[in-house]
Scaffold this motif. Structure first.
Motif, PDB file in Angstrom:
ATOM      1  N   ASN A   1       0.945  -1.275 -15.172  1.00 25.24           N
ATOM      2  CA  ASN A   1       1.287  -1.570 -13.780  1.00 25.24           C
ATOM      3  C   ASN A   1       0.768  -2.944 -13.368  1.00 25.24           C
ATOM      4  OD1 ASN A   1       2.596   0.880 -13.354  1.00 25.24           O
ATOM      5  ND2 ASN A   1       0.740   1.905 -12.650  1.00 25.24           N
ATOM      6  N   THR A   2      -0.465  -3.252 -13.743  1.00 21.01           N
ATOM      7  CA  THR A   2      -1.041  -4.547 -13.395  1.00 21.01           C
ATOM      8  C   THR A   2      -0.273  -5.683 -14.052  1.00 21.01           C
ATOM      9  OG1 THR A   2      -3.265  -3.637 -13.088  1.00 21.01           O
ATOM     10  CG2 THR A   2      -3.104  -5.984 -13.563  1.00 21.01           C
ATOM     11  N   ILE A   3       0.105  -5.500 -15.309  1.00 20.03           N
ATOM     12  CA  ILE A   3       0.849  -6.542 -16.031  1.00 20.03           C
ATOM     13  C   ILE A   3       2.187  -6.803 -15.360  1.00 20.03           C
ATOM     14  CG2 ILE A   3       2.034  -7.085 -18.187  1.00 20.03           C
ATOM     15  CD1 ILE A   3      -0.237  -5.674 -19.662  1.00 20.03           C
ATOM     16  N   ARG A   4       2.926  -5.748 -15.034  1.00 15.88           N
ATOM     17  CA  ARG A   4       4.253  -5.960 -14.439  1.00 15.88           C
ATOM     18  C   ARG A   4       4.150  -6.469 -13.010  1.00 15.88           C
ATOM     19  NH1 ARG A   4       6.977  -1.077 -12.066  1.00 15.88           N
ATOM     20  NH2 ARG A   4       5.390   0.497 -11.649  1.00 15.88           N
ATOM     21  N   TYR A   5       3.169  -5.999 -12.247  1.00 18.66           N
ATOM     22  CA  TYR A   5       2.983  -6.543 -10.906  1.00 18.66           C
ATOM     23  C   TYR A   5       2.669  -8.035 -10.968  1.00 18.66           C
ATOM     24  CZ  TYR A   5       2.543  -1.659  -9.337  1.00 18.66           C
ATOM     25  OH  TYR A   5       2.776  -0.334  -9.078  1.00 18.66           O
ATOM     26  N   THR A   6       1.772  -8.404 -11.876  1.00 17.29           N
ATOM     27  CA  THR A   6       1.372  -9.811 -11.992  1.00 17.29           C
ATOM     28  C   THR A   6       2.527 -10.675 -12.471  1.00 17.29           C
ATOM     29  OG1 THR A   6      -0.907  -9.144 -12.495  1.00 17.29           O
ATOM     30  CG2 THR A   6      -0.255 -11.390 -13.093  1.00 17.29           C
ATOM     31  N   LEU A   7       3.255 -10.204 -13.470  1.00 14.69           N
ATOM     32  CA  LEU A   7       4.363 -10.986 -14.029  1.00 14.69           C
ATOM     33  C   LEU A   7       5.462 -11.203 -13.001  1.00 14.69           C
ATOM     34  CD1 LEU A   7       5.706 -12.316 -16.472  1.00 14.69           C
ATOM     35  CD2 LEU A   7       6.617 -10.078 -17.103  1.00 14.69           C
TER      36      LEU A   7
ATOM     37  N   ILE B   1       0.152 -23.303  -9.579  1.00 17.81           N
ATOM     38  CA  ILE B   1       0.446 -22.226  -8.631  1.00 17.81           C
ATOM     39  C   ILE B   1       0.602 -20.901  -9.359  1.00 17.81           C
ATOM     40  CG2 ILE B   1       2.203 -21.391  -7.005  1.00 17.81           C
ATOM     41  CD1 ILE B   1       2.605 -24.273  -6.128  1.00 17.81           C
ATOM     42  N   SER B   2       1.176 -20.938 -10.544  1.00 15.94           N
ATOM     43  CA  SER B   2       1.314 -19.703 -11.327  1.00 15.94           C
ATOM     44  C   SER B   2      -0.052 -19.128 -11.674  1.00 15.94           C
ATOM     45  CB  SER B   2       2.100 -19.985 -12.616  1.00 15.94           C
ATOM     46  OG  SER B   2       3.415 -20.407 -12.328  1.00 15.94           O
ATOM     47  N   LEU B   3      -0.994 -19.999 -12.043  1.00 19.10           N
ATOM     48  CA  LEU B   3      -2.338 -19.533 -12.380  1.00 19.10           C
ATOM     49  C   LEU B   3      -3.018 -18.920 -11.165  1.00 19.10           C
ATOM     50  CD1 LEU B   3      -4.698 -19.315 -14.380  1.00 19.10           C
ATOM     51  CD2 LEU B   3      -5.404 -21.602 -13.655  1.00 19.10           C
ATOM     52  N   PHE B   4      -2.956 -19.613 -10.021  1.00 12.39           N
ATOM     53  CA  PHE B   4      -3.556 -19.081  -8.799  1.00 12.39           C
ATOM     54  C   PHE B   4      -2.956 -17.726  -8.448  1.00 12.39           C
ATOM     55  CE2 PHE B   4      -4.698 -23.565  -7.186  1.00 12.39           C
ATOM     56  CZ  PHE B   4      -5.980 -23.428  -7.675  1.00 12.39           C
ATOM     57  N   THR B   5      -1.629 -17.651  -8.524  1.00 11.25           N
ATOM     58  CA  THR B   5      -0.930 -16.414  -8.144  1.00 11.25           C
ATOM     59  C   THR B   5      -1.251 -15.280  -9.111  1.00 11.25           C
ATOM     60  OG1 THR B   5       0.879 -17.744  -7.211  1.00 11.25           O
ATOM     61  CG2 THR B   5       1.321 -15.412  -7.634  1.00 11.25           C
ATOM     62  N   ALA B   6      -1.220 -15.586 -10.404  1.00 16.03           N
ATOM     63  CA  ALA B   6      -1.467 -14.549 -11.403  1.00 16.03           C
ATOM     64  C   ALA B   6      -2.886 -13.999 -11.299  1.00 16.03           C
ATOM     65  CB  ALA B   6      -1.209 -15.106 -12.804  1.00 16.03           C
ATOM     66  N   VAL B   7      -3.871 -14.892 -11.138  1.00 18.79           N
ATOM     67  CA  VAL B   7      -5.256 -14.440 -11.019  1.00 18.79           C
ATOM     68  C   VAL B   7      -5.443 -13.611  -9.753  1.00 18.79           C
ATOM     69  CG1 VAL B   7      -7.639 -15.192 -10.696  1.00 18.79           C
ATOM     70  CG2 VAL B   7      -6.196 -16.321 -12.384  1.00 18.79           C
ATOM     71  N   GLY B   8      -4.848 -14.079  -8.648  1.00 18.90           N
ATOM     72  CA  GLY B   8      -4.966 -13.337  -7.397  1.00 18.90           C
ATOM     73  C   GLY B   8      -4.340 -11.955  -7.481  1.00 18.90           C
ATOM     74  N   GLN B   9      -3.160 -11.877  -8.096  1.00 17.22           N
ATOM     75  CA  GLN B   9      -2.494 -10.579  -8.209  1.00 17.22           C
ATOM     76  C   GLN B   9      -3.201  -9.675  -9.211  1.00 17.22           C
ATOM     77  OE1 GLN B   9       0.139  -9.287  -6.366  1.00 17.22           O
ATOM     78  NE2 GLN B   9      -0.517  -7.455  -7.441  1.00 17.22           N
ATOM     79  N   TRP B  10      -3.709 -10.246 -10.289  1.00 22.50           N
ATOM     80  CA  TRP B  10      -4.417  -9.440 -11.293  1.00 22.50           C
ATOM     81  C   TRP B  10      -5.653  -8.780 -10.692  1.00 22.50           C
ATOM     82  CZ3 TRP B  10      -3.046  -8.340 -16.321  1.00 22.50           C
ATOM     83  CH2 TRP B  10      -4.022  -7.703 -17.090  1.00 22.50           C
ATOM     84  N   ASN B  11      -6.327  -9.494  -9.794  1.00 24.89           N
ATOM     85  CA  ASN B  11      -7.549  -8.967  -9.191  1.00 24.89           C
ATOM     86  C   ASN B  11      -7.306  -8.192  -7.900  1.00 24.89           C
ATOM     87  OD1 ASN B  11      -9.223 -10.119 -11.184  1.00 24.89           O
ATOM     88  ND2 ASN B  11      -9.237 -12.074 -10.128  1.00 24.89           N
ATOM     89  N   ALA B  12      -6.070  -8.156  -7.432  1.00 23.82           N
ATOM     90  CA  ALA B  12      -5.775  -7.531  -6.141  1.00 23.82           C
ATOM     91  C   ALA B  12      -5.809  -6.006  -6.254  1.00 23.82           C
ATOM     92  CB  ALA B  12      -4.408  -7.982  -5.634  1.00 23.82           C
ATOM     93  N   PHE B  13      -6.356  -5.377  -5.239  1.00 22.24           N
ATOM     94  CA  PHE B  13      -6.343  -3.922  -5.188  1.00 22.24           C
ATOM     95  C   PHE B  13      -6.040  -3.399  -3.783  1.00 22.24           C
ATOM     96  CE2 PHE B  13     -10.559  -4.830  -3.622  1.00 22.24           C
ATOM     97  CZ  PHE B  13     -10.821  -3.810  -2.718  1.00 22.24           C
ATOM     98  N   PHE B  14      -6.249  -4.236  -2.745  1.00 22.35           N
ATOM     99  CA  PHE B  14      -6.141  -3.730  -1.378  1.00 22.35           C
ATOM    100  C   PHE B  14      -4.703  -3.359  -1.023  1.00 22.35           C
ATOM    101  CE2 PHE B  14      -5.927  -4.179   3.273  1.00 22.35           C
ATOM    102  CZ  PHE B  14      -6.887  -3.243   3.616  1.00 22.35           C
ATOM    103  N   ASP B  15      -3.737  -4.198  -1.418  1.00 22.87           N
ATOM    104  CA  ASP B  15      -2.333  -3.874  -1.124  1.00 22.87           C
ATOM    105  C   ASP B  15      -1.921  -2.566  -1.786  1.00 22.87           C
ATOM    106  OD1 ASP B  15      -2.112  -6.079   0.405  1.00 22.87           O
ATOM    107  OD2 ASP B  15      -0.931  -7.265  -1.001  1.00 22.87           O
ATOM    108  N   ALA B  16      -2.356  -2.375  -3.032  1.00 19.49           N
ATOM    109  CA  ALA B  16      -2.035  -1.126  -3.731  1.00 19.49           C
ATOM    110  C   ALA B  16      -2.709   0.058  -3.054  1.00 19.49           C
ATOM    111  CB  ALA B  16      -2.464  -1.223  -5.192  1.00 19.49           C
ATOM    112  N   LEU B  17      -3.937  -0.137  -2.618  1.00 22.81           N
ATOM    113  CA  LEU B  17      -4.663   0.925  -1.921  1.00 22.81           C
ATOM    114  C   LEU B  17      -3.989   1.275  -0.608  1.00 22.81           C
ATOM    115  CD1 LEU B  17      -7.338   2.556  -2.343  1.00 22.81           C
ATOM    116  CD2 LEU B  17      -8.428   0.870  -0.857  1.00 22.81           C
ATOM    117  N   LEU B  18      -3.356   0.295   0.022  1.00 22.26           N
ATOM    118  CA  LEU B  18      -2.748   0.475   1.333  1.00 22.26           C
ATOM    119  C   LEU B  18      -1.336   1.042   1.245  1.00 22.26           C
ATOM    120  CD1 LEU B  18      -3.395  -0.083   4.346  1.00 22.26           C
ATOM    121  CD2 LEU B  18      -2.253  -2.286   4.067  1.00 22.26           C
TER     122      LEU B  18
END
Length: 287
Positions: free
Chosen positions: A77-83, A199-216
């Protein structure tokens, strides 16, 4: 011709190197400690006896995590969300930044002002949740991708980069028969790889570490990303899959999970580092 350095210059270089070495140690030590704790005996870890090097080396924590089906599902899930989030973000940001880089665009200043307004003010958590709910996006991948699709900061960086590109290159492509979309895809994008990779690096790192949106926005545990699983183990204190020894590897499992969750980003960064430095500098010079 060799120029002899003055004493103040040598002193500055010495302290500069010293500070850099201290920063390197401060950044590397937590990583080394987490890795050492993940392969050490749980009793040693729980007693706080691990300072740098592992003690009583064992891989039981990794064995228990590898046998957990939820881990691999969360990983996928994390891989596909990030990609998907990275690809869509880069595409949407480029599609918006390219016309905004043209001074002849009608209403350009007003659009930029509205975009800058969102950097200071937002709709808030509850209104955003209501919008996602009314659009029937709850418990779908789109609830993760769409609300944070375009970052205003990234938009301005990419717009600045596009403005710095020579207009003659686009004119030549237009003379060859390319339309605006073809100019963007076949001429502008290939020349903009530094800022795109940044921008891809910033976005990928941010999405890889994100949990609040999924929690919400997500209720189905089969759609949870890896960070939700990491949060459950580290913060909520939930138990990992039980195996031999039951809770005897609880502490080491936490550290092993941190290593598993961090490793992909660490492996990707070296390949985009050269683009990262160039893209950040170019995007921040001209305003």
């Amino acid at each position: 011709m060799h120029t002899k350095q003055s004493f103040p210059s040598k002193l500055f270089d010495f302290f500069n190197v010293l500070i850099m070495l201290l920063l390197i140690i401060a950044m590397l030590y937590p990583m080394v400690f987490v890795f050492s704790a993940s392969i050490s005996n749980n009793a040693m870890v729980a007693a706080g006896k691990i300072v740098l090097w592992p003690k009583g080396i064992t891989l039981i924590a990794y064995e228990r995590l590898i046998s957990d089906k939820q881990l691999w599902l969360s990983y996928w899930n994390t891989i596909r969300y990030t990609l998907f989030h990275t690809l869509l973000t880069v595409f949407a940001t480029a599609a918006m930044a390219y016309p905004l880089a043209k001074r002849w665009l009608p209403g350009r200043r007003a659009i930029l002002m509205l975009a800058a307004f969102t950097m200071l003010f937002s709709g808030g958590l509850i209104p955003t949740f209501m919008v996602v709910k009314q659009l029937n996006l709850l418990n779908t991948i789109w609830a993760i991708l769409l609300p944070s699709l375009i970052s205003t900061w990234h938009l301005f960086i990419m717009r600045t980069f596009f403005e710095a590109l020579p207009q003659e290159i686009e004119d030549a492509a237009t003379i060859d028969g390319c339309g605006p979309v073809q100019v963007l895809l076949h001429t502008v994008i290939p020349l903009s790889m530094p800022v795109i990779m940044t921008i891809s690096l910033f976005t990928a790192v941010g999405q890889w570490n994100a949990f609040f949106d999924a929690l919400l926005y997500l209720n189905d545990k089969h759609m949870y990303p890896l960070q939700i699983m990491l949060r459950s183990y580290l913060i909520e204190g939930l138990n990992p899959p039980q195996g031999e020894g039951d809770l005897n590897s609880m502490e080491t499992v936490k550290y092993a999970l941190i290593m598993i969750a961090t490793l992909p980003i660490l492996c990707v960064y070296p390949f985009v580092q050269k683009h990262f430095v160039q893209g950040s500098m170019i995007g921040g010079v001209k305003g």
